[in-house]
Enzyme design. Structure first.
Site, PDB file in Angstrom:
ATOM      1  N   PHE A 150       0.805  -1.232   0.000  1.00 35.59           N
ATOM      2  CA  PHE A 150       0.000   0.000   0.000  1.00 35.59           C
ATOM      3  C   PHE A 150       0.832   1.274   0.000  1.00 35.59           C
ATOM      4  CE2 PHE A 150       0.878  -0.226   4.592  1.00 35.59           C
ATOM      5  CZ  PHE A 150       1.136   1.109   4.870  1.00 35.59           C
ATOM      6  N   LYS A 174      -1.335  -7.222  -9.177  1.00 35.45           N
ATOM      7  CA  LYS A 174      -2.256  -7.345  -8.036  1.00 35.45           C
ATOM      8  C   LYS A 174      -1.970  -6.164  -7.113  1.00 35.45           C
ATOM      9  CE  LYS A 174      -3.107  -8.439  -4.216  1.00 35.45           C
ATOM     10  NZ  LYS A 174      -3.649  -7.475  -3.218  1.00 35.45           N
ATOM     11  N   GLU A 177      -5.126  -3.931  -1.807  1.00 34.18           N
ATOM     12  CA  GLU A 177      -6.568  -3.675  -1.692  1.00 34.18           C
ATOM     13  C   GLU A 177      -6.848  -2.368  -0.939  1.00 34.18           C
ATOM     14  OE1 GLU A 177      -4.700  -5.901  -0.309  1.00 34.18           O
ATOM     15  OE2 GLU A 177      -5.566  -6.826   1.481  1.00 34.18           O
ATOM     16  N   SER A 227       5.215  -7.079   3.334  1.00 37.74           N
ATOM     17  CA  SER A 227       5.792  -7.425   4.643  1.00 37.74           C
ATOM     18  C   SER A 227       6.581  -8.738   4.545  1.00 37.74           C
ATOM     19  CB  SER A 227       4.657  -7.585   5.658  1.00 37.74           C
ATOM     20  OG  SER A 227       3.798  -8.621   5.231  1.00 37.74           O
ATOM     21  N   CYS A 282       9.878   1.453   3.328  1.00 33.06           N
ATOM     22  CA  CYS A 282      10.771   0.360   3.698  1.00 33.06           C
ATOM     23  C   CYS A 282      12.206   0.877   3.847  1.00 33.06           C
ATOM     24  CB  CYS A 282      10.707  -0.751   2.673  1.00 33.06           C
ATOM     25  SG  CYS A 282      11.299  -0.219   1.079  1.00 33.06           S
ATOM     26  N   GLU A 376       9.604  -4.076  12.963  1.00 34.18           N
ATOM     27  CA  GLU A 376       9.256  -2.979  12.057  1.00 34.18           C
ATOM     28  C   GLU A 376       8.026  -2.279  12.621  1.00 34.18           C
ATOM     29  OE1 GLU A 376       7.792  -4.072   8.071  1.00 34.18           O
ATOM     30  OE2 GLU A 376       8.805  -2.279   7.325  1.00 34.18           O
TER      31      GLU A 376
HETATM   32  P1  NAD Z   1       1.439  -6.703   3.112  1.00 35.47           P
HETATM   33  O1  NAD Z   1       2.454  -7.772   3.160  1.00 35.47           O
HETATM   34  O2  NAD Z   1       0.361  -6.699   4.133  1.00 35.47           O
HETATM   35  O3  NAD Z   1       0.691  -6.712   1.692  1.00 35.47           O
HETATM   36  C1  NAD Z   1       1.412  -6.759   0.483  1.00 35.47           C
HETATM   37  C2  NAD Z   1       0.572  -7.485  -0.559  1.00 35.47           C
HETATM   38  O4  NAD Z   1       0.325  -8.821  -0.102  1.00 35.47           O
HETATM   39  C3  NAD Z   1      -0.772  -6.834  -0.782  1.00 35.47           C
HETATM   40  O5  NAD Z   1      -1.052  -6.815  -2.159  1.00 35.47           O
HETATM   41  C4  NAD Z   1      -1.746  -7.720  -0.009  1.00 35.47           C
HETATM   42  O6  NAD Z   1      -2.998  -7.803  -0.615  1.00 35.47           O
HETATM   43  C5  NAD Z   1      -1.071  -9.083  -0.028  1.00 35.47           C
HETATM   44  N1  NAD Z   1      -1.318  -9.867   1.196  1.00 35.47           N
HETATM   45  C6  NAD Z   1      -1.525  -9.403   2.457  1.00 35.47           C
HETATM   46  N2  NAD Z   1      -1.649 -10.433   3.322  1.00 35.47           N
HETATM   47  C7  NAD Z   1      -1.513 -11.571   2.600  1.00 35.47           C
HETATM   48  C8  NAD Z   1      -1.528 -12.962   2.933  1.00 35.47           C
HETATM   49  N3  NAD Z   1      -1.730 -13.383   4.173  1.00 35.47           N
HETATM   50  N4  NAD Z   1      -1.336 -13.858   1.945  1.00 35.47           N
HETATM   51  C9  NAD Z   1      -1.131 -13.453   0.676  1.00 35.47           C
HETATM   52  N5  NAD Z   1      -1.112 -12.137   0.309  1.00 35.47           N
HETATM   53  C10 NAD Z   1      -1.293 -11.213   1.250  1.00 35.47           C
HETATM   54  O7  NAD Z   1       2.236  -5.317   3.105  1.00 35.47           O
HETATM   55  P2  NAD Z   1       1.641  -3.852   3.186  1.00 35.47           P
HETATM   56  O8  NAD Z   1       1.110  -3.620   4.572  1.00 35.47           O
HETATM   57  O9  NAD Z   1       0.759  -3.579   2.042  1.00 35.47           O
HETATM   58  O10 NAD Z   1       2.965  -2.987   2.956  1.00 35.47           O
HETATM   59  C11 NAD Z   1       3.848  -2.648   3.992  1.00 35.47           C
HETATM   60  C12 NAD Z   1       5.013  -3.602   4.045  1.00 35.47           C
HETATM   61  O11 NAD Z   1       5.682  -3.640   2.792  1.00 35.47           O
HETATM   62  C13 NAD Z   1       6.069  -3.179   5.061  1.00 35.47           C
HETATM   63  O12 NAD Z   1       6.517  -4.308   5.744  1.00 35.47           O
HETATM   64  C14 NAD Z   1       7.176  -2.599   4.193  1.00 35.47           C
HETATM   65  O13 NAD Z   1       8.458  -2.628   4.766  1.00 35.47           O
HETATM   66  C15 NAD Z   1       7.086  -3.473   3.000  1.00 35.47           C
HETATM   67  N6  NAD Z   1       7.701  -2.861   1.841  1.00 35.47           N
HETATM   68  C16 NAD Z   1       8.912  -3.347   1.451  1.00 35.47           C
HETATM   69  C17 NAD Z   1       9.573  -2.786   0.395  1.00 35.47           C
HETATM   70  C18 NAD Z   1      10.924  -3.286  -0.011  1.00 35.47           C
HETATM   71  O14 NAD Z   1      11.415  -2.836  -1.026  1.00 35.47           O
HETATM   72  N7  NAD Z   1      11.549  -4.185   0.712  1.00 35.47           N
HETATM   73  C19 NAD Z   1       8.992  -1.721  -0.319  1.00 35.47           C
HETATM   74  C20 NAD Z   1       7.727  -1.268   0.080  1.00 35.47           C
HETATM   75  C21 NAD Z   1       7.093  -1.855   1.168  1.00 35.47           C
END
Ligand code: NAD
Length: 485
Positions: A150, A174, A177, A227, A282, A376
């Site tokens: 997000f 994808k 959401e 994450s 991140c 985090e």
């Molecule tokens: P998230 O992991 O909750 O969601 C990421 C994606 O995974 C979304 O599209 C979501 O719909 C999907 N998702 C969520 N839960 C899921 C599950 N149980 N099974 C399968 N798919 C699932 O992450 P977020 O809250 O949207 O974003 C924040 C996180 O992203 C932070 O941890 C941040 O550090 C990380 N991030 C990392 C980088 C990097 O380059 N390393 C860059 C941006 C964000």
């Protein structure tokens, strides 16, 4: 609802999802419901993959020069629609307008890199023995997928879309959401730029659709950003299904502040790094390793943090749940004996009482065992851990399971070099709080911040999005050379 319901996009058309479950898309700025997003299922994905497969045949046969021309046009359109994209990103994500504009600008830069792809992927050829020539060329993988988080609704999709598509793949995107609207707009802009139908497709949803992407036999490669918990699941599940996968996870970035650091430069950098995008980056500074006596610098950091005001130069965090989680971390640290020097709990913005704001927070005397030191937080919070030696500080950084970024503030080249060598992170800053490598350099962390062999952007992405074909040719059958034949 300001916007209509979010639709999937495939075969060049917006299509209603078959989902039975829909979630509200809420603006973190004021809590207004902007739209509703479908929790699509496997049926929606099948239709999108079919469209992408169909498009792959002709798209992969166009030349890379033709494909990059479309992205030159896409780049110009991003510029033309910059104001509109800035407003949309701000509205759905809650970041400030300046931050959203920077996201558009960065998307343009990413696109420029993709436009230079023809210069970067010219193959290699060598006469390896008399009359025998070896040649290496890049070929696209097929239908690929990109799953995004997000926190950068426009920039992170542009980490993958221009590179993967210019290299001849077709894609299923994808979106998160929580912020699906910028991606929808991206689909329209790509179409306007002349991208053929079916080359770029979107399927909205959550866990179910992500799992279906990992399992789908029609998808050759998956890139994921989010994450660490989900990054691990996606990496394991898609490689189990014999796909190529790069999966970027969360972060806990450490800043080393040494006593000889320039106080005002360090303070502004630390404050900007911890609060930019409300700490939801991140690359955000999350823990500060204060080596020796740096009290005057800590005071200045607090002064700088106080200048950052929710609703003015500090955006909202993504949801009520995120605000609660962040505030709980602060309360827990205080209970465990840390000292909150600047307290962002309970922040509100006049006229936007339903917005989800957390003010800048500086916590001192944090110990390495506290949750604010280990986990985090993903909010505008910095935890200061005091150490008496640089080696103690390095040990704390090394023991953290993440490894996205680390930065050092010092005037000593030797000490900076020492941190560069010993920090266990993929991206290092010297006197810079957010050390994002810019194109053509690749973006990607170490340890539990990234799974898979490649970085996600820059030259490293070329290896990820293509496979190599090696051709050996013998042009002089009359020659007496008998090389392995
Ligand atoms: P998230 O992991 O909750 O969601 C990421 C994606 O995974 C979304 O599209 C979501 O719909 C999907 N998702 C969520 N839960 C899921 C599950 N149980 N099974 C399968 N798919 C699932 O992450 P977020 O809250 O949207 O974003 C924040 C996180 O992203 C932070 O941890 C941040 O550090 C990380 N991030 C990392 C980088 C990097 O380059 N390393 C860059 C941006 C964000």
């Amino acid at each position: 609802m300001k916007y209509g319901r979010v639709r999937n996009f495939y075969g060049g058309q917006f299509v209603d999802s078959q989902a039975s479950e829909w979630l509200d898309v809420t603006s973190p700025i004021d809590g207004a419901v902007l739209s509703q997003v479908p929790m699509s299922g496997a049926g929606d994905l099948d239709a999108a993959v079919d469209a992408a497969k169909k498009a792959f045949g002709s798209w992969s046969k166009t030349t890379i020069k033709e494909r990059s021309q479309i992205f030159f046009r896409y780049r110009s359109l991003l510029e033309e629609y910059s104001d509109e994209l800035t407003a949309l990103t701000t509205e759905e994500n809650g970041k400030t307008a300046d931050e959203a504009r920077a996201e558009v600008d960065k998307s343009i830069e990413l696109c420029e890199f993709a436009c230079s792809m023809p210069q970067l992927v010219a193959g290699e050829v060598l006469e390896v023995s008399k009359g025998v020539e070896c040649r290496v060329e890049h070929f696209p993988l097929g239908v690929v997928a990109s799953i995004v988080p997000f926190n950068f609704p426009l920039m992170v999709p542009n980490w993958t879309v221009p590179n993967a598509l210019v290299l001849g793949n077709t894609m299923i995107m994808k979106p998160s959401e929580l912020v699906p609207l910028s991606c929808q707009r991206m689909a329209e802009i790509l179409k306007e730029a002349g991208l053929p139908d079916g080359v770029f497709n979107i399927v909205n949803g959550g866990r179910e659709i992500v799992e279906s992407i990992c399992d789908h036999q029609g998808i050759a490669a998956v890139s994921f950003v989010g994450s660490t918990k989900v990054a691990k699941i996606v990496y394991q599940r898609s490689t189990q299904a014999l796909k190529r996968c790069v999966s970027l996870g969360g972060a806990k970035n450490h800043l080393f502040v040494l006593p000889d650091a320039n106080p005002s430069m360090t303070a502004t950098n630390v404050a900007a790094s911890m609060t930019g995008c409300a700490g939801q980056r991140c690359m955000a500074a999350s823990a500060m390793l204060a080596v020796g006596d740096v009290d005057p610098i800590i005071e200045q950091i607090c002064d700088e943090a106080r200048k950052i005001v929710p609703g003015k130069n500090l955006g909202a965090v993504i949801s009520k749940a995120a605000k609660e989680r962040i505030e709980n971390y602060i309360t827990e640290a205080e209970r465990d004996g840390a000292k909150v020097l600047v307290d962002g709990r309970g922040a509100t913005v006049e006229g936007k009482e339903n917005g989800t704001y957390v003010g800048p927070t500086v916590i001192d005397y944090v110990t390495p065992d506290m949750s604010v030191a280990r986990e985090e937080i993903f909010g505008p919070v910095i935890s200061i851990i005091r150490t008496s030696t640089l080696d103690d500080a390095i040990k704390i950084e090394n023991e953290n399971p993440y490894g996205n970024a680390a930065a050092v503030f010092t005037q000593s080249g030797g000490l900076a070099r020492y941190v560069m060598e010993h920090a266990s992170a993929g991206m290092i800053g010297v006197n810079i709080g957010v050390p994002v490598p810019r194109e053509p350099f690749p973006f990607g962390g170490w340890n539990e911040s990234r799974f898979g062999a490649n970085d996600i952007t820059g030259k490293s992405s070329i290896e990820f999005w293509t496979k190599l074909k090696k051709t050996t040719t013998k042009w002089n059958p009359e020659s007496r050379t008998n090389w392995m034949s």
